[in-house]
Design an enzyme around this catalytic site. Structure first.
Site, PDB file in Angstrom:
ATOM      1  N   GLU A 143      43.483 -18.923   2.457  1.00  0.00           N
ATOM      2  CA  GLU A 143      42.024 -19.583   2.256  1.00  0.00           C
ATOM      3  C   GLU A 143      40.908 -18.658   1.948  1.00  0.00           C
ATOM      4  OE1 GLU A 143      40.463 -23.635   4.423  1.00  0.00           O
ATOM      5  OE2 GLU A 143      39.834 -21.906   5.480  1.00  0.00           O
ATOM      6  N   TYR A 167      35.499 -23.557  -2.996  1.00  0.00           N
ATOM      7  CA  TYR A 167      36.566 -23.661  -1.893  1.00  0.00           C
ATOM      8  C   TYR A 167      37.883 -23.328  -2.856  1.00  0.00           C
ATOM      9  CZ  TYR A 167      39.895 -24.926   1.403  1.00  0.00           C
ATOM     10  OH  TYR A 167      40.971 -24.996   2.223  1.00  0.00           O
TER      11      TYR A 167
END
Length: 390
Positions: free
Chosen positions: A197, A109
């Site tokens: 992101e 992530y």
């Protein structure tokens, strides 16, 4: 402003971020043709909507044949995809992204966000990729790495290295990782993004770093500097009321309640919604009309709120600082002359010339329920909505 995954990947490719080959399609036939052109046994068929958590909602399908691709495309196109981010109404799937499969070794992530308290960008990363950051923060907070970036110097080489080693990337991947991290940071700064992101950023078995998903959000106030970004806006994915509000420089967010709100100032609007909930009601919207309260602006605000068929009462809460309550009262009276309200209206004024403004509303003969305090206004609005609903 949000953009789609395929658009974010096109943007980030200009900053050296590696992605998988993919094709945007609008029909099952196009999806099958895209799959056959990629030369990969496995592909991902991805719904292109402005929402995360698409995979959990069935909006991302792994396919290994023409029949599977056609079935996935046929089942998704023209349907509404409901995720926990879209709410119960969901978002209509009008296009798909068919992306070649990749042999994944591990998932990471990675995001760059704004820390408004520190007035800096922050890199947020975790070796536990593929999970939502909210879930990670709750279940494995120790797995989250944070690096604060000085805006004067930008992301330094040593910071990118520190992040790479913190994620457990081998020495053979550090150079790629540094280029990826600094490329993402550069994209965020140069394009006035408020968030970038990548979830997941994958390490392939042949030792490449690939952005398997991408999400970008941009500061609306900076879009005038980036026409190429503004052109990526997909208004079909937006609440039409929010789009209309932005066209009139009004800040509007639709909610699920039945008490329409028209407030001046974001802080006061938040406090008003909290007071409505404390009084047992539910706000139907957030609406900040800003510093101006001309009759035209007030009328447009009423129209936006009343487009929501769930609204059973209106609450107008105005604090006049730069403005004056008598000006605001005049705007309300004129606006109500051209708008068919159709629901009870509660008004609370405070600030400069409040006595004059209140008297103007009382003398207008309009069916306005006056309130003295915020708590009084919320209670009266909740009671009016409940009575209207009976």
């Amino acid at each position: 402003m949000h953009i789609h995954e395929y658009q974010a990947k096109e943007v980030l490719a200009n900053y050296g971020i590696q992605t998988q080959p993919g094709t945007l399609v609008y029909s099952p036939d196009q999806a099958v043709a895209a799959y056959n052109s990629q030369g990969s046994t496995v592909c991902a068929v991805k719904a292109q909507i402005h929402s995360g958590a698409r995979g959990k909602a069935g909006g991302i399908r792994l396919c290994r044949s023409n029949d599977e691709v056609r079935r996935a495309a046929d089942e998704m196109l023209g349907e509404k995809l409901v995720t926990h981010q879209t709410g119960s109404s969901g978002k209509l799937v009008q296009k798909l992204y068919v992306e070649a499969g990749v042999d994944i070794d591990r998932e990471i992530y990675l995001a760059f966000v704004l820390d408004r308290a520190k007035q800096r960008h922050v890199a947020v990363a975790s070796a536990e990729g593929g999970m939502e950051i909210e879930q990670l923060a709750q279940e494995k907070p120790e797995s989250i790495l944070r690096i604060s970036i000085d805006p004067a110097s930008g992301m330094r080489h040593f910071q990118a290295q520190e992040l790479a080693f913190g994620l457990g990337l081998g020495a053979d991947l550090v150079k790629q990782a540094v280029a990826t991290f600094r490329g993402l940071y550069k994209a965020m700064v140069e394009l006035d993004a408020s968030m970038v992101e990548i979830n997941p950023l994958v390490v392939t078995r042949d030792r490449r770093l690939i952005a398997l998903d991408a999400k970008m959000e941009f500061d609306d106030n900076a879009l005038f500097r980036h026409r190429e970004v503004a052109e990526l806006r997909d208004m079909s994915q937006e609440d039409p009321r929010e789009t209309a509000a932005s066209d009139h420089d009004l800040s509007y967010v639709g909610l699920d309640g039945d008490i329409g709100c028209m407030i001046n100032g974001a802080g006061l609007a938040m406090a008003t919604m909290d007071m409505i909930k404390l009084s047992g009601g539910e706000p139907a919207n957030f609406l900040d009309i800003g510093g101006g309260a001309s009759p035209e602006r007030v009328a447009k605000a009423f129209e936006l709120v009343l487009q929501d068929g769930n609204v059973k009462a209106m609450l107008v809460n105005i604090f006049a600082g730069i403005n004056r309550c008598d000006w605001i009262a005049e705007g309300l009276i004129k606006a109500l002359g051209v708008v068919d309200l159709g629901v009870p209206l509660v008004v609370r004024l405070s600030g400069t010339n409040v006595e004059e403004g209140t008297q103007m509303l009382v003398d207008s003969g309009l069916p306005i329920i006056m309130a003295d305090t915020l708590a009084d206004a919320a209670q009266k609005a909740v009671a009016a909505a409940q009575e209207k609903g009976e």
